[in-house]
Every structure is written in C-alpha cells, then in structure tokens.
Design an enzyme around this catalytic site. Structure first.
Site, short mmCIF file in Angstrom:
data_model
loop_
_atom_site.label_atom_id
_atom_site.label_comp_id
_atom_site.label_asym_id
_atom_site.label_seq_id
_atom_site.Cartn_x
_atom_site.Cartn_y
_atom_site.Cartn_z
N GLN A 157 24.76 -48.59 30.77
CA GLN A 157 25.56 -48.57 29.56
C GLN A 157 26.73 -47.61 29.71
OE1 GLN A 157 25.01 -50.72 27.10
NE2 GLN A 157 26.82 -50.02 25.94
N ALA A 178 28.67 -50.01 22.61
CA ALA A 178 27.98 -48.79 22.17
C ALA A 178 28.12 -47.69 23.21
CB ALA A 178 26.51 -49.08 21.94
N SER A 183 22.83 -47.63 22.34
CA SER A 183 22.83 -49.08 22.53
C SER A 183 21.45 -49.68 22.26
CB SER A 183 23.25 -49.41 23.97
OG SER A 183 23.10 -50.80 24.21
N HIS A 185 20.58 -52.45 23.51
CA HIS A 185 20.15 -53.06 24.76
C HIS A 185 19.24 -52.11 25.56
CE1 HIS A 185 22.34 -56.88 24.81
NE2 HIS A 185 23.33 -56.25 24.20
N ASP A 192 21.56 -61.02 24.34
CA ASP A 192 22.74 -61.83 24.04
C ASP A 192 22.44 -63.24 24.53
OD1 ASP A 192 24.00 -59.60 23.05
OD2 ASP A 192 25.03 -59.14 24.93
N GLU A 241 28.96 -60.49 15.89
CA GLU A 241 28.44 -60.93 17.19
C GLU A 241 27.31 -61.93 16.95
OE1 GLU A 241 27.33 -57.75 19.78
OE2 GLU A 241 29.35 -56.87 19.84
N TRP A 243 25.99 -63.93 18.82
CA TRP A 243 25.15 -64.10 20.01
C TRP A 243 24.13 -62.97 20.21
CZ3 TRP A 243 30.38 -62.84 20.12
CH2 TRP A 243 30.68 -61.54 20.51
N HIS A 244 24.28 -61.88 19.46
CA HIS A 244 23.44 -60.69 19.68
C HIS A 244 22.21 -60.75 18.77
CE1 HIS A 244 22.96 -56.25 20.66
NE2 HIS A 244 22.15 -56.39 19.61
#
Length: 277
Positions: A157, A178, A183, A185, A192, A241, A243-244
């Site tokens: 990240q 982020a 983040s 993730h 995603d 977003e 897709w997130h």
C-alpha cells in the site's frame, strides 16, 4: 344460760391445749368459693368486640419491568471493533488499523483469478462468501465475478500510495487511494470486482452494468456491502467505487439493508471521515 357458759369454757380450754386444728383463714376477695358451697356462679357476659376500622390491605408493589429497546426506541448503534482482525473493523481516514502493520491469514481466491493473470488473496471467510455470491449471481444473472484486487500488505500500500502522490499530487491521491495503515485492503476483507464480461473494470461505469447493479442490490445477502457509495464522499472520504466490496458478515450487512444504511460510518455511529484531520 349456765349450759352455754359451760360450752364456751370447754371450747376455750381445747384451743389453749392445742388439741384442735386451726381454723381456715378467711377467704380473700380473690379466692374462689368453696366447692361445697351451693352457689351458682353468675356467667360473665362475653363482650361484643367493637368492629375495627376498615383498613384497606396494602397493595403489593408491582414488579419493575424494563421494556425491551424495540418496544420504546431504536437500540443504540453497535460499536465498531477497533481490532484489525475483526470482521467488523472500521478503518477509514480517521481510524487507522490497530496495529498498522497487521497481517491477516489469507487464502487464494477460489472463484477467479485476476484477469491480468495474477493471483488474489483474501481471508478464508471472505473466500467462502465470494463462492456463494458468485454461484448465486451466475444462477440469477448468467454472469459471475472476477476479483482483480484484494489483500495488500502495508508495504504494498505504501508503494501504491506514493506512486499516486508522485503522479497526481497528495490531494488527488488522498481522494482515490488510502494512506498506508488506513486501507481496507490490508485487512483481507476488501475486494475489487468486475463482471466476468470484464466490462467497466475499475471504472464508475461498472455501477451501471448488469453485474454492477446485481452486486449493489444483492451482495448484502452474502455479507458484503458496497463500501464507497455514490454521493457519500463527505462521510466515507472516497469517491464512488461501485467495484469495491467489503465483507462485514451477514449480521451487519442484513442490518444495514433492513435499515437502509449505506455506510459503515453511519451503521456504527462513528461520525464522518472526509479527510485525515
């Protein structure tokens, strides 16, 4: 008269000589009458009791009943978990991961691979939920999902964020990426996605595709939420977003769906996080 005098004299002599029994003492006023006495006792009348005043009985105290929250008001919002390992962890621009270098246990994503050929990794709970979501989507829509971004380490990240800063400046980078330690993730709970058609990959137009609309409408059934909805950047800190996806578990996703809550910040009552202030 002479005969009476003789009797008196004899009686006096006997008394003086101690030959007779002493006379019974005279009964006092409290002594009972002799049994040999032929006296019929007067019955004592039974007194009529005077009625006592009518006093109402003391009522028993009613038990205290605490009403359930649903009977009176909405229950307070649940508290966000501060631990990075929790499925309900809330991480945003104002709530960094604890610890910031957290590394989750991850497994390879089993429903798909990155369309560019690389592998993706998520926590085991997320992978199981993704398989269920993908199967339902294929059955109901005729199209499945690809995961093209998932777990990222703190170091990864850092590389991505610094690259955005170098190319677009920090202000622009903060709107789309982020900072390290902030983040989703890094938790292994965020992915995603794109439809298996590949249409509108990493673009807001994904929200208008059949796959994007299905994900927005149905992913809550499997424990996911679209983490950064359209028009709520002032709360989440990030642009739309579609897709997130973020896995939060069905307890949270179903509650948010039923209440119409669109962000984790609102669900947990944690306040908005538009920036790193």
């Amino acid at each position: 008269m002479r005969r009476a005098s003789v009797v008196v004299a004899v009686t006096a002599a006997l008394v003086l000589s101690g030959c007779g029994e002493p006379a019974d003492p005279a009964p006092t006023a409290s002594a009972p009458a002799s049994p040999s006495a032929s006296v019929v006792p007067t019955p004592t009348p039974t007194p009529t009791p005077s009625p006592s005043p009518s006093v109402p009985p003391t009522p028993e105290a009613a038990p205290t009943v605490t009403p359930s929250p649903s009977a009176t008001q909405e229950p307070p919002p649940p508290q966000a978990d501060g631990s990075a390992s929790s499925l309900q962890v809330l991480v945003n621009k104002r709530r960094p991961l604890q610890p910031q270098d957290y590394v989750p246990e991850v497994v390879a994503v089993s429903i798909s691979r990155d369309v560019d050929g690389g592998g993706e990794w998520v926590r085991p709970e997320v992978d199981a939920a993704l398989r269920e979501l993908d199967a339902a989507m294929r059955a109901e829509l005729g199209e499945g999902l690809h995961v093209f971004s998932s777990y990222r380490s703190f170091a990864r990240q850092t590389e991505l964020y610094n690259g955005y800063v170098a190319s677009s400046g920090q202000a622009a980078a903060d709107r789309t990426s982020a900072r390290p330690g902030h983040s989703e993730h890094q938790t292994g709970l965020a992915v995603d996605v794109v439809g298996t058609s590949g249409q509108c990959r990493l673009d807001v137009c994904f929200g208008g595709t059949a796959a994007g609309r299905w994900v927005a409408a149905e992913s809550w059934r499997f424990g996911f939420v679209v983490r950064y909805p359209d028009g709520l950047q002032g709360i989440t800190g990030y642009h739309y977003e579609p897709w997130h996806l973020r896995y939060v578990g069905t307890d949270v996703s179903v509650a948010m769906h039923e209440r119409g809550t669109r962000t984790l910040e609102e669900h947990f009552g944690a306040g908005s996080a538009p920036d790193y202030g």
